[in-house]
Motif scaffolding. Structure first.
Motif, short mmCIF file in Angstrom:
data_model
loop_
_atom_site.label_atom_id
_atom_site.label_comp_id
_atom_site.label_asym_id
_atom_site.label_seq_id
_atom_site.Cartn_x
_atom_site.Cartn_y
_atom_site.Cartn_z
N SER A 220 -10.31 -18.21 -1.75
CA SER A 220 -9.86 -18.30 -0.36
C SER A 220 -10.65 -17.42 0.61
O SER A 220 -10.54 -17.58 1.82
N ASP A 221 -11.42 -16.49 0.11
CA ASP A 221 -12.12 -15.56 0.99
C ASP A 221 -13.63 -15.74 0.92
O ASP A 221 -14.17 -16.11 -0.12
N THR A 222 -14.29 -15.45 2.04
CA THR A 222 -15.75 -15.39 2.09
C THR A 222 -16.15 -14.12 2.81
O THR A 222 -15.35 -13.55 3.57
N SER A 223 -17.35 -13.66 2.55
CA SER A 223 -17.84 -12.50 3.27
C SER A 223 -19.34 -12.64 3.51
O SER A 223 -20.05 -13.24 2.68
N TYR A 224 -19.78 -12.09 4.64
CA TYR A 224 -21.18 -12.18 5.06
C TYR A 224 -21.59 -10.88 5.72
O TYR A 224 -20.78 -10.27 6.43
N PRO A 225 -22.83 -10.46 5.57
CA PRO A 225 -23.30 -9.30 6.33
C PRO A 225 -23.52 -9.72 7.79
O PRO A 225 -23.65 -10.91 8.10
N ASP A 226 -23.59 -8.74 8.66
CA ASP A 226 -23.77 -9.04 10.09
C ASP A 226 -25.06 -9.81 10.36
O ASP A 226 -25.13 -10.57 11.31
N SER A 227 -26.07 -9.61 9.53
CA SER A 227 -27.36 -10.24 9.76
C SER A 227 -27.29 -11.78 9.69
O SER A 227 -28.16 -12.45 10.26
#
Length: 116
Positions: free
Chosen positions: A55-62
């Motif tokens: 259910s979750d995703t994550s990404y760096p600001d770049s």
């Protein structure tokens, strides 16, 4: 041993899009986590997208707002949709899947080059 085969890399102009695919030779239904990393020449490897659970995703600001990670269990495939590509996105991209039975498994890498 499960294998991951990546595809979809290539040469694209700034502002363009690519979709990377990472197909597993075994079911990904019960995998623990999935992610995409990249390594540019002369730089350390960088995590660019993660699916730590269903259910979750994550990404760096770049890359936030430009990259999207997704999974298709029916196809045993994890994707990385990359939009509005920039020259600094040029790198070799690797997928990583954590399997319950086999632990960390890596793809062979696919080159993405963003240039005018």
């Amino acid at each position: 041993q499960v294998q991951l085969v990546e595809s979809g890399g290539g040469l694209v102009q700034p502002g363009g899009s690519l979709r990377l695919s990472c197909r597993a030779s075994a079911s990904i239904y019960n995998t623990l986590a999935m992610a995409w990393y990249r390594r540019a020449p002369g730089k350390d490897g960088e995590l660019v997208a993660a699916l730590p659970n269903r259910s979750d995703t994550s990404y760096p600001d770049s890359v936030k707002g430009r990259f999207t990670i997704a999974r298709d269990d029916a196809e045993n495939t994890v994707y990385l949709q990359m939009d509005n590509l920039k020259p600094e996105d040029t790198a070799v991209y690797f997928c990583n899947i954590k399997f319950q039975n086999w632990g960390d498994v890596w793809g062979q890498g696919t080159q993405v080059t963003v240039t005018a």
